[in-house]
Design a protein around this motif. Structure first.
Motif, PDB file in Angstrom:
ATOM      1  N   THR A 215      -2.424   0.826  -2.034  1.00  0.00           N
ATOM      2  CA  THR A 215      -3.352   1.952  -1.881  1.00  0.00           C
ATOM      3  C   THR A 215      -3.652   2.667  -3.194  1.00  0.00           C
ATOM      4  OG1 THR A 215      -1.598   3.565  -1.446  1.00  0.00           O
ATOM      5  CG2 THR A 215      -2.487   2.335   0.455  1.00  0.00           C
ATOM      6  N   HIS A 303       5.171   0.794  11.858  1.00  0.00           N
ATOM      7  CA  HIS A 303       4.346   1.770  11.148  1.00  0.00           C
ATOM      8  C   HIS A 303       4.263   3.080  11.922  1.00  0.00           C
ATOM      9  CE1 HIS A 303       1.395   3.340   8.376  1.00  0.00           C
ATOM     10  NE2 HIS A 303       0.735   3.794   9.436  1.00  0.00           N
ATOM     11  N   ARG A 307       5.363   6.635  10.486  1.00  0.00           N
ATOM     12  CA  ARG A 307       4.352   7.702  10.414  1.00  0.00           C
ATOM     13  C   ARG A 307       4.768   8.933  11.214  1.00  0.00           C
ATOM     14  NH1 ARG A 307      -0.273   5.616  13.592  1.00  0.00           N
ATOM     15  NH2 ARG A 307       1.019   6.465  15.283  1.00  0.00           N
ATOM     16  N   SER A 313       4.362   8.303   5.805  1.00  0.00           N
ATOM     17  CA  SER A 313       3.074   7.662   5.562  1.00  0.00           C
ATOM     18  C   SER A 313       2.157   8.632   4.826  1.00  0.00           C
ATOM     19  CB  SER A 313       2.456   7.199   6.880  1.00  0.00           C
ATOM     20  OG  SER A 313       1.320   6.387   6.631  1.00  0.00           O
ATOM     21  N   LEU A 317      -2.464   4.937   3.704  1.00  0.00           N
ATOM     22  CA  LEU A 317      -1.713   3.916   4.428  1.00  0.00           C
ATOM     23  C   LEU A 317      -2.165   3.830   5.882  1.00  0.00           C
ATOM     24  CD1 LEU A 317       1.850   4.621   2.986  1.00  0.00           C
ATOM     25  CD2 LEU A 317       0.529   2.517   2.649  1.00  0.00           C
ATOM     26  N   ASP A 318      -2.358   4.988   6.507  1.00  0.00           N
ATOM     27  CA  ASP A 318      -2.819   4.995   7.897  1.00  0.00           C
ATOM     28  C   ASP A 318      -4.200   4.362   8.017  1.00  0.00           C
ATOM     29  OD1 ASP A 318      -0.477   6.270   8.613  1.00  0.00           O
ATOM     30  OD2 ASP A 318      -1.370   8.278   8.621  1.00  0.00           O
ATOM     31  N   VAL A 321      -3.874   0.539   8.002  1.00  0.00           N
ATOM     32  CA  VAL A 321      -3.350   0.017   9.272  1.00  0.00           C
ATOM     33  C   VAL A 321      -4.404   0.120  10.368  1.00  0.00           C
ATOM     34  CG1 VAL A 321      -1.622   0.385  11.075  1.00  0.00           C
ATOM     35  CG2 VAL A 321      -0.953   0.457   8.659  1.00  0.00           C
ATOM     36  N   ARG A 333       1.476  -2.553   8.797  1.00  0.00           N
ATOM     37  CA  ARG A 333       2.351  -1.392   8.620  1.00  0.00           C
ATOM     38  C   ARG A 333       2.484  -1.073   7.142  1.00  0.00           C
ATOM     39  NH1 ARG A 333       7.535  -1.385   6.943  1.00  0.00           N
ATOM     40  NH2 ARG A 333       8.496  -3.368   6.384  1.00  0.00           N
ATOM     41  N   MET A 334       2.902   0.155   6.848  1.00  0.00           N
ATOM     42  CA  MET A 334       3.267   0.483   5.481  1.00  0.00           C
ATOM     43  C   MET A 334       4.544  -0.272   5.136  1.00  0.00           C
ATOM     44  SD  MET A 334       5.207   4.144   5.597  1.00  0.00           S
ATOM     45  CE  MET A 334       6.313   3.502   4.348  1.00  0.00           C
ATOM     46  N   THR A 335       4.744  -0.540   3.856  1.00  0.00           N
ATOM     47  CA  THR A 335       5.962  -1.208   3.407  1.00  0.00           C
ATOM     48  C   THR A 335       6.508  -0.445   2.210  1.00  0.00           C
ATOM     49  OG1 THR A 335       6.934  -3.351   2.756  1.00  0.00           O
ATOM     50  CG2 THR A 335       4.776  -2.815   1.838  1.00  0.00           C
ATOM     51  N   ALA A 343       0.646  -1.242   2.032  1.00  0.00           N
ATOM     52  CA  ALA A 343       0.753  -1.666   3.420  1.00  0.00           C
ATOM     53  C   ALA A 343       0.651  -3.182   3.463  1.00  0.00           C
ATOM     54  CB  ALA A 343      -0.354  -1.040   4.273  1.00  0.00           C
TER      55      ALA A 343
END
Length: 386
Positions: A215, A303, A307, A313, A317-318, A321, A333-335, A343
């Motif tokens: 991101t 995720h 979140r 989060s 990131l959201d 997804v 999902r975020m990582t 993500a």
């Protein structure tokens, strides 16, 4: 020798006036599932990326550590080994210096080194650039001094460097992944005893891809929010009378949350860690059963937990997804630690181009910095390369 290794050698010679004794490389990582579980003695499942930190290194005998990075503007930094002290350095040099400090503190006779570094691991993207830096320095010094450290021990020393010397309260996953991963596999790691299983993970053979979406929102594990989450988890373990949240079985979660009463924040943290450990075990079972596509919804569940319960989060990131799922991804999902970073998106090979364009367009519409998107392919762990 590859072109990159030759370039690193040549630059080392320019900086230090002699050829290095060798060249080593250590990878960044993507965590498939198992977030914020490693410092709770839980389960994780990372794999190594082709992106790596490369180091040309030679020994010194005069108690001097000289450091240079091709990725940071500036001259060679010179440090005295007898002056190294925890949290005395707030620059990038704290990571390699911390490794030297940790090795010496553990009784290994490191008498100095000249080190030149270059990296292709994006920094601040949740892909473990700092762990790769630590591991490559540790492996080089281990080889040059004939220490014979097992990879698990090497990872522990690198974690100590980051926890104590740098002051970032991270778990053991990142260093272990960088040191121990194998190509074509994800690493199922028990962070309590560092027992590990290499799980075959060949997405291309099944017509699948895993995309990493950086991101470009930078994060820093040494910041206060990460530490507060860890402290909250430790509080939860203490209130529940266990050594670590790993000891709360998934079947006992509801009873454990009831015992926590009105400790709302702790309840959320505990719920995430216990359910996340369960998600790791579900993913391992699905992969063993050959049901790779079925891991997608499990990633997405992870995720939502990060979140809503762990609250690590961010809008970018959201957006990744949500956009990916709306465009037909199997899961996303975020990582990494959160507060920015990357993500991951599991998708059919045939939808990669559409997904990429749609995510980029969504970022443009939201007036966010354009993301960096690339495919994640499980790669080899740290090794000498020249």
């Amino acid at each position: 020798m590859g072109a990159q290794q030759a370039q690193v050698r040549d630059r080392f010679a320019e900086l230090y006036g002699a050829e290095p004794e060798g060249v080593w490389a250590a990878p960044g990582r993507v965590n498939l599932i198992g977030e914020h579980t490693d410092y709770n003695d839980g389960f994780v499942m990372p794999f190594a990326l082709p992106h790596r930190v490369t180091a040309a290194v030679s020994r010194r005998t005069d108690g001097i550590l000289r450091l240079h990075s091709a990725d940071v503007d500036g001259d060679v930094v010179e440090l005295r080994l007898d002056a190294l002290a925890p949290q005395s350095d707030t620059h990038w040099t704290a990571y390699p210096a911390g490794v030297v400090w940790a090795l010496r503190e553990a009784g290994h006779e490191i008498t100095g080194a000249d080190i030149h570094l270059t990296s292709t691991v994006p920094t601040g993207a949740g892909l473990s650039s700092s762990a790769a830096l630590e591991v490559v320095v540790a492996l080089a010094l281990d080889d040059l001094h004939g220490l014979g450290l097992p990879r698990r021990r090497l990872a522990r020393l690198c974690q100590r460097a980051e926890n104590v010397y740098v002051g970032a309260p991270t778990g053991i996953m990142d260093q272990t992944a960088s040191a121990c991963c194998e190509p074509g596999h994800a690493l199922f790691l028990d962070t309590r005893d560092l027992s590990q299983r290499q799980i075959p993970f060949d997405l291309a053979a099944e017509g699948l891809r895993l995309l990493v979406v950086d991101t470009q929102v930078k994060h820093a594990h040494s910041g206060g929010e990460y530490g507060r989450r860890r402290a909250g988890c430790e509080k939860g373990a203490a209130l529940l009378g266990v050594d670590a949240l790993r000891d709360i079985a998934y079947a006992d979660l509801d009873a454990a949350l009831t015992r926590l009463g009105d400790e709302e924040e702790v309840v959320r943290l505990v719920r995430h860690v216990v359910t996340e450990n369960h998600r790791v075990e579900r993913v391992v079972s699905l992969l063993h059963a050959g049901e790779t596509r079925a891991i997608g919804p499990v990633l997405t569940e992870g995720h939502a937990s990060l979140r809503d319960d762990f609250r690590v989060s961010c809008p970018q990131l959201d957006l990744v997804v949500d956009t990916a799922l709306e465009t037909g991804a199997l899961g996303a999902r975020m990582t990494g630690g959160g507060f920015g970073g990357s993500a991951i998106v599991l998708t059919e090979t045939t939808t990669v181009a559409t997904l990429t364009k749609t995510i980029e367009s969504a970022f443009t519409t939201a007036a966010f910095t354009p993301p960096r998107i690339f495919e994640a392919v499980p790669a080899a762990g740290a090794a000498r390369v020249g």
